[in-house]
Design an enzyme around this catalytic site. Structure first.
Site, short mmCIF file in Angstrom:
data_model
loop_
_atom_site.label_atom_id
_atom_site.label_comp_id
_atom_site.label_asym_id
_atom_site.label_seq_id
_atom_site.Cartn_x
_atom_site.Cartn_y
_atom_site.Cartn_z
N HIS A 4 -5.30 -1.75 -2.32
CA HIS A 4 -4.79 -0.48 -1.79
C HIS A 4 -3.64 -0.73 -0.83
O HIS A 4 -3.71 -1.64 0.01
CB HIS A 4 -5.91 0.28 -1.07
CG HIS A 4 -7.01 0.70 -1.98
ND1 HIS A 4 -8.00 -0.16 -2.39
CD2 HIS A 4 -7.25 1.88 -2.60
CE1 HIS A 4 -8.82 0.48 -3.22
NE2 HIS A 4 -8.39 1.71 -3.37
N HIS A 49 -2.11 8.68 -9.56
CA HIS A 49 -3.45 8.61 -8.97
C HIS A 49 -3.88 10.02 -8.55
O HIS A 49 -4.69 10.18 -7.66
CB HIS A 49 -3.42 7.65 -7.77
CG HIS A 49 -4.76 7.14 -7.34
ND1 HIS A 49 -5.76 6.80 -8.22
CD2 HIS A 49 -5.27 6.90 -6.10
CE1 HIS A 49 -6.82 6.37 -7.54
NE2 HIS A 49 -6.55 6.44 -6.25
N HIS A 84 -6.28 12.97 -4.60
CA HIS A 84 -7.48 12.11 -4.58
C HIS A 84 -8.80 12.86 -4.64
O HIS A 84 -9.81 12.41 -4.10
CB HIS A 84 -7.47 11.22 -3.33
CG HIS A 84 -8.04 9.85 -3.60
ND1 HIS A 84 -9.39 9.58 -3.49
CD2 HIS A 84 -7.46 8.68 -3.94
CE1 HIS A 84 -9.60 8.30 -3.76
NE2 HIS A 84 -8.45 7.73 -4.05
N ASP A 91 -3.45 1.16 -4.88
CA ASP A 91 -3.72 2.59 -4.93
C ASP A 91 -3.49 3.29 -3.58
O ASP A 91 -3.51 2.66 -2.52
CB ASP A 91 -5.19 2.82 -5.33
CG ASP A 91 -5.46 2.50 -6.79
OD1 ASP A 91 -4.57 1.92 -7.45
OD2 ASP A 91 -6.57 2.80 -7.26
N ASP A 92 -3.37 4.58 -3.69
CA ASP A 92 -3.43 5.52 -2.55
C ASP A 92 -2.14 5.61 -1.73
O ASP A 92 -2.09 6.30 -0.72
CB ASP A 92 -4.60 5.21 -1.60
CG ASP A 92 -5.95 5.34 -2.28
OD1 ASP A 92 -5.98 5.71 -3.46
OD2 ASP A 92 -6.96 5.07 -1.62
ZN ZN Z 1 -7.67 5.88 -4.65
#
Ligand code: ZN
Length: 275
Positions: free
Chosen positions: A243, A158, A162, A107-108
């Site tokens: 991540h 995603h 955020h 993620d991210d």
């Molecule tokens: Zn995230």
């Protein structure tokens, strides 16, 4: 959080997704019948075990505030009518039906320093994975998304930047989803979701995808700790959260390399989610 029973989540989400996606009926649910190579992780429940659930509590970093027990709404229990057998589900979401397959997720990102390193480790181990990217990061590093897809990985949404969706009005929720990358999958930031978020995801034909195993790599607990979390959580069909953005991911990269070396010897393979 690590001790909380798995499969707590938003089964409501799947109902929406299942209804909206209207894809082929699945022959079976996300039942896990095989024992994991290492014990210690709650098995998926046999009934109501949707492929998208997980423990909550994700990311953080200076950019992504650490979750707290009160940061998320209570886990949503599946409504009494949510018998999955009667729901149409995409055939390819029978994640546990593929044997010793793990679904690695990151993620991210994309992020210019760590995403290439993660891609390199995945290539080394002939692993496919799924990247849940932020729209704001994609705008900055679109070539990394191209590289992810070119390497056989899949890309999930995603959101744009955020924000915790559950705290937003409906229009903002839709804006956050629409501002993210186009995908069949949505992973809401920090895993926070509710009926409104699920409805918005469904409106964009995006399936909410959380995780089974939180490696807590965002806490930077040390590569050994992250590696242990991956190994402990490995079982057929498990979705593992890591991540590639949001901070220094050197520990994640090191842990991933070590864990995949061991898991491959145990017979595991690594596939991308059908996003
Ligand atoms: Zn995230």
């Amino acid at each position: 959080m690590a001790n909380s029973p798995g499969r707590l989540l938003p089964l409501v989400a799947a109902l929406f997704c299942g209804a909206v996606l209207a894809q082929a009926a699945t022959p079976s649910d996300h039942t896990v019948t095989s024992a994991a190579p290492s014990a210690g992780t709650s098995p998926h429940p046999k009934s109501g075990g949707l492929p998208i659930t997980a423990k909550r509590g994700e990311p953080s970093s200076s950019k992504h505030p650490a979750p707290t027990p009160t940061a998320h709404p209570p886990a949503t229990k599946p409504p009494a009518s949510s018998t999955r057998a009667s729901r149409a589900q995409p055939d390819d979401w029978n994640l546990a039906g593929h044997g010793k397959v793990l679904y690695l997720t990151f993620d991210d990102g994309p992020q210019h320093e760590w995403t290439p390193k993660v891609l390199q480790v995945l290539r080394k181990h002939n692993a496919r994975a799924t990247f849940f990217v932020l729209g704001i990061q994609v705008a900055q590093y679109p070539e990394l998304v191209t590289a992810e897809r070119a390497a056989g990985h899949t890309v999930g949404n995603h959101t744009y930047d955020h924000k915790t969706l559950t705290g937003l009005p409906d229009a903002k929720i839709r804006q956050e989803i629409a501002g993210g990358i186009t995908s069949k999958c949505l992973r809401p930031p920090t895993g926070a979701t509710n009926a409104k978020v699920a409805a918005a995801a469904a409106a964009y034909h995006q399936r909410e995808v959380l995780w089974d195993v939180d490696t807590k790599d965002w806490e930077k607990p040390g590569a050994a700790h992250i590696e242990h979390a991956i190994l402990k959580g490995a079982r057929p069909g498990a979705i593992i959260l890591m991540h590639d953005g949001g901070g220094n991911r050197a520990q994640t990269v090191a842990a991933l390399d070590r864990a995949l070396t061991k898991l491959t010897k145990l017979g595991f393979t690594y596939r991308a989610l059908p996003c």
